[in-house]
Design an enzyme around this catalytic site. Structure first.
Site, mmCIF file in Angstrom:
data_model
loop_
_atom_site.group_PDB
_atom_site.id
_atom_site.type_symbol
_atom_site.label_atom_id
_atom_site.label_comp_id
_atom_site.label_asym_id
_atom_site.label_seq_id
_atom_site.Cartn_x
_atom_site.Cartn_y
_atom_site.Cartn_z
ATOM 1 N N THR A 77 0.838 -1.204 0.000
ATOM 2 C CA THR A 77 0.000 0.000 0.000
ATOM 3 C C THR A 77 0.872 1.253 0.000
ATOM 4 O O THR A 77 0.669 2.169 -0.802
ATOM 5 C CB THR A 77 -0.937 -0.017 1.234
ATOM 6 O OG1 THR A 77 -1.720 -1.200 1.163
ATOM 7 C CG2 THR A 77 -1.836 1.196 1.277
ATOM 8 N N SER A 203 5.117 -6.725 -1.715
ATOM 9 C CA SER A 203 4.812 -6.877 -0.293
ATOM 10 C C SER A 203 5.285 -8.249 0.178
ATOM 11 O O SER A 203 5.003 -9.253 -0.484
ATOM 12 C CB SER A 203 3.297 -6.748 -0.133
ATOM 13 O OG SER A 203 2.951 -6.884 1.213
ATOM 14 N N ALA A 204 5.978 -8.285 1.328
ATOM 15 C CA ALA A 204 6.572 -9.556 1.783
ATOM 16 C C ALA A 204 5.529 -10.614 2.130
ATOM 17 O O ALA A 204 5.749 -11.808 1.896
ATOM 18 C CB ALA A 204 7.466 -9.294 2.999
ATOM 19 N N CYS A 328 -10.168 -7.198 1.528
ATOM 20 C CA CYS A 328 -10.515 -5.877 2.077
ATOM 21 C C CYS A 328 -12.006 -5.630 1.961
ATOM 22 O O CYS A 328 -12.556 -4.847 2.693
ATOM 23 C CB CYS A 328 -9.886 -4.721 1.319
ATOM 24 S SG CYS A 328 -8.322 -4.927 0.642
HETATM 25 C C1 PLP Z 1 -2.659 -6.327 -5.720
HETATM 26 C C2 PLP Z 1 -2.401 -5.825 -4.329
HETATM 27 N N1 PLP Z 1 -1.844 -4.613 -4.160
HETATM 28 C C3 PLP Z 1 -1.583 -4.116 -2.937
HETATM 29 C C4 PLP Z 1 -1.871 -4.819 -1.787
HETATM 30 C C5 PLP Z 1 -1.573 -4.229 -0.460
HETATM 31 O O1 PLP Z 1 -0.359 -4.697 0.069
HETATM 32 P P1 PLP Z 1 -0.059 -4.565 1.642
HETATM 33 O O2 PLP Z 1 -0.992 -5.485 2.319
HETATM 34 O O3 PLP Z 1 1.366 -4.960 1.800
HETATM 35 O O4 PLP Z 1 -0.242 -3.119 2.000
HETATM 36 C C6 PLP Z 1 -2.460 -6.095 -1.918
HETATM 37 C C7 PLP Z 1 -2.805 -6.892 -0.708
HETATM 38 O O5 PLP Z 1 -3.928 -7.270 -0.517
HETATM 39 C C8 PLP Z 1 -2.740 -6.610 -3.220
HETATM 40 O O6 PLP Z 1 -3.317 -7.803 -3.391
HETATM 41 S S1 FES Z 2 -6.583 -7.430 1.054
HETATM 42 FE FE1 FES Z 2 -6.136 -8.185 -0.760
HETATM 43 S S2 FES Z 2 -7.254 -8.153 -1.159
HETATM 44 FE FE2 FES Z 2 -7.107 -6.522 -0.002
#
Ligand code: PLP
Ligand code: FES
EC number: 2.8.1.7
Length: 393
Positions: A77, A203-204, A328
């Site tokens: 994010t 993202s890890a 989400c």
């Molecule tokens: C395509 C995509 N972008 C961004 C994110 C967000 O990553 P993070 O959870 O590390 O903030 C996600 C995670 O759900 C994702 O699936």
């Molecule tokens: S949490 Fe990935 S789907 Fe948003």
């Protein structure tokens, strides 16, 4: 939860289990090697060396030319936000953003906010298979475009976008190209050296690393304005004391992913196909997304006229974790923006369930899941037929 077997986790696009060897690699950085990488003593030095090693491992996985093209962040994010906001701040005379209707909310919520502030955002549509309207993308690029941001692979359907081509056209238009590769990393072989991708987010926790850590790849020479200001960590590109255990974990996860990528892609793809074919045999369901071009670990199956939420709930009670699409969104009762963008009809969209596998998924788990889904769907269909009969008699 079923009493006599371990739970089955088929929601790896939401997050993955941290690999035990990743945890082992991280542990000393909480206790013995707890230094701050900016400190000029042995403790600091150890931490700085560990960060350097992690940067090298990650740039190896990305096929990046230089270690310092990696900026560690708090996750995908933050990396997405940093990329888009930086482009708008640094691309002189350019104030427009081009993106797609199926991005993760880490891009779409930001572009909505930017649009409310008067930034022109061009949102490119997808077709019924979730494929990008390439002509519309090319037409949207222009002398005012600061950045085009297109995900490498979609988190709900697994559909893969032709990001290398898109990056080429964006470069020709004089704008920066960013890709959200959070779902692609570790699943698709990336070689950034041979591309014109300027920025990439990862993202890890999607590749068996820890949560709360990620990175932005920033091609050498790309102008950048930090999102987070403060100290001069990460060469002044991301302030704040580094999350050393997290970064070390990301480095180890990247190493493991690089070693296993190809054989696992083949093994997981075969398991995903087995799962899919097993479920499709019941009829009255379809796979959503671009089946010829998607992540090997993902299948999004829509059960016509049934509620995906009810199926997922019953599976969960049977000890099988799946998702409705985007983690989400679950609980929001908002149908998935991805499936809406694909114009999936309501009677199909509401029955969508996402199954996402990982290198930890076994054949026995897949077979168990096929049986459970078939059983649940058969019962649900029988009960809805009985209800219809009652209503019409
Ligand atoms: C395509 C995509 N972008 C961004 C994110 C967000 O990553 P993070 O959870 O590390 O903030 C996600 C995670 O759900 C994702 O699936
Ligand atoms: S949490 Fe990935 S789907 Fe948003």
């Amino acid at each position: 939860m079923s009493e006599n077997r371990a739970p089955i986790y088929l929601d790896n696009n939401a997050t993955t289990r941290t690999d035990p060897s990743v945890v082992q690699t991280m542990l000393p950085f909480f206790t013995e090697q707890f230094g701050n990488a900016s400190s000029a003593h042995a403790f600091g030095n150890e931490a700085a060396i560990a960060v350097r090693q992690a940067r090298r491992s990650l740039s190896g996985l990305l096929g990046s030319a230089y270690d310092h093209e990696i900026v560690f962040t708090s996750g995908g994010t933050e990396a997405n936000n940093a990329a888009i906001l930086s482009a708008l701040a640094t691309q002189e005379g350019r104030d427009e953003v081009v993106t797609t209707s199926v991005e993760h909310s880490a891009v779409l919520a930001l572009t909505e906010q930017l649009a409310a502030r008067g930034v022109k955002t061009r949102i490119i549509a997808v077709d019924a298979c979730g494929r990008l309207d390439i002509e519309a993308f090319r037409c949207a690029l222009g002398p005012r475009t600061a950045i085009a941001s297109v995900m490498w692979a979609n988190n709900e359907t697994g559909t893969i976008f032709p990001v290398k081509c898109l990056a080429g056209w964006t470069r020709e238009a004089g704008a920066l190209f960013h890709t959200d590769a959070v779902q692609a990393i570790g699943k698709v072989r990336l070689n950034l050296k041979d591309s014109t991708i300027d920025m990439l987010s990862l993202s890890a926790h999607k590749l068996h690393g820890p949560k709360g850590v990620g990175a932005l790849y920033l091609r050498k020479g790309t102008k950048f304005q930090p999102l987070i200001c403060g100290g001069s960590q990460e060469r002044g590109r991301r302030a704040g004391t580094e999350n050393i255990p997290g970064i070390v974990g990301l480095g180890k996860a990247a190493e493991l992913a690089a070693e296993r990528l190809e054989p696992e892609r083949i093994r997981i793809g075969a398991l995903r196909d087995r799962l899919e074919q097993g479920i499709l045999r019941n009829g009255e369901c379809v796979v959503l997304g671009d089946i010829r071009n998607r992540l090997a670990n993902t299948t999004n199956i829509a059960f016509d006229h049934l509620e995906g939420e009810a199926i997922a709930h019953r599976l969960n009670r049977a000890g099988i974790a799946v998702s409705l699409g985007s983690a989400c969104r679950s609980g929001s009762m908002q149908p998935s923006h991805v499936l809406r963008a694909m114009q999936v009809p309501a009677w199909r969209m509401h029955g969508a369930v996402r199954f996402s596998l990982s290198r930890e998924t076994s054949l026995a788990e897949v077979d168990e899941a096929v049986c459970a889904v078939s059983d649940i769907v058969t019962r649900m269909r029988a009960s809805s037929r009985a209800t219809v009969r009652e209503q019409t008699s």
